[in-house]
Design an enzyme around this catalytic site. Structure first.
Site, short mmCIF file in Angstrom:
data_model
loop_
_atom_site.label_atom_id
_atom_site.label_comp_id
_atom_site.label_asym_id
_atom_site.label_seq_id
_atom_site.Cartn_x
_atom_site.Cartn_y
_atom_site.Cartn_z
N HIS A 42 21.88 -18.28 51.38
CA HIS A 42 22.02 -17.74 52.74
C HIS A 42 22.74 -18.75 53.64
O HIS A 42 23.60 -18.36 54.45
CB HIS A 42 20.64 -17.46 53.35
N LYS A 154 26.28 -11.93 44.84
CA LYS A 154 25.16 -11.60 43.95
C LYS A 154 24.80 -10.13 44.07
O LYS A 154 24.52 -9.46 43.08
CB LYS A 154 23.93 -12.47 44.25
#
EC number: 6.3.2.1
Length: 288
Positions: A42, A154
């Site tokens: 993140h 992802k």
């Protein structure tokens, strides 16, 4: 010069006022949507946003409408204090953390559904998941009025769903897909990794290892069907009790590929270790 403090907002009106003030100054705005439980993956998105936009908003909202399993929603990790500290240290300008009532007020009755790219893969195994994703991301785009939004590769199918939604609804935002960050042993970083218990964490590395090996074999011309069958066997032998999917898809549109024809392609997989569902993907190497 000292870095200005990060502001934490929980209301749409306050977020819009902040963004209006920025845009009056001619500043560009980047958005990083998250569900919290932040990790280095993140933070890499936040850093990418800070490198490309003048001001950066990171949202934290555990979106109930994208969970097909209530227990998964209940056990999703929540690490608010750590998340806030990490974002402030990274230099994020605004943490936007709306409540469920703010995002879905009484009487809310609108949902966004994206056909085509949402079919199959996670879309087949998590009914309603991508409707929830498309709805909440559409709202975040409209609430933030961001110029660009950053997502990790992802969640490759999710990127396709969000891009299709923004294109079809004429939302003027540029999507930036950022590479998957991995642990030292290759496991894709995920908030769910912290739920892997004991030996499961060691077994988890076999997912990226298997995908990487399968991608290399497909690239040199091995039969796609044979490679995928052997990869499934390897995962089961490695401790994965359930494999939701393991497929070869075209990068551009997620079209299913029975044979590798040289165009950019990607192996995508979802498999379970105990109660934890892991997803990952690997590009098929292209010839020089």
């Amino acid at each position: 010069m000292p870095r200005p403090p990060m502001h934490t907002l929980d209301a749409v009106a306050a977020l819009r006022q902040t963004v209006r003030d920025w845009k009056r100054q001619g500043l560009t705005v980047g958005l990083v949507p998250t569900m919290g439980a932040l990790h280095e993956g993140h933070l890499s998105l936040a850093r990418a946003a800070l490198a490309q936009a003048d001001r950066v908003i990171v949202s934290i909202f555990v979106n109930p409408t994208q969970f097909d399993n209530p227990s998964d929603l209940a056990t999703y990790p929540r690490t608010w204090d750590d998340d806030r500290r990490l974002l402030a240290d990274a230099g994020v300008h605004v943490l936007y953390a709306p409540t469920v009532a703010e995002m879905y007020p009484a009487g809310f009755a609108t949902h966004v559904s994206v056909a085509g790219v949402s079919a199959g893969l996670c879309g087949a195994h998590r009914p309603g998941h991508f409707d929830g994703v498309a709805t909440v991301v559409c709202k975040l785009f409209l609430q933030s009025q961001a110029d660009m939004a950053f997502f990790g590769e992802k969640d490759f199918q999710q990127i396709h769903v969000v891009r299709r939604m923004a294109t079809d609804l004429d939302i003027p935002i540029r999507l930036v897909a950022c590479p998957t960050l991995r642990e030292a042993d290759g496991l894709a970083m995920s908030s769910r990794n912290r739920r892997l218990a004991g030996p499961e964490r060691d077994q988890a590395r076999r997912l990226p290892e298997t995908l990487r090996d399968a991608a290399r074999r497909i690239a040199v011309g091995d039969s796609v069907a044979a490679v995928l069958a052997q990869a499934r066997e390897r995962l089961v032998a490695g401790g994965f009790a359930e494999i939701d999917y393991l497929e070869l898809r075209a990068d551009a549109d997620l079209a299913s590929l029975a044979h590798y024809d040289g165009r950019p392609a990607r192996l995508l997989a979802a498999a379970r270790l105990g109660t934890v569902r892991l997803i990952d993907n690997m590009s098929v190497p292209t010839k020089a």
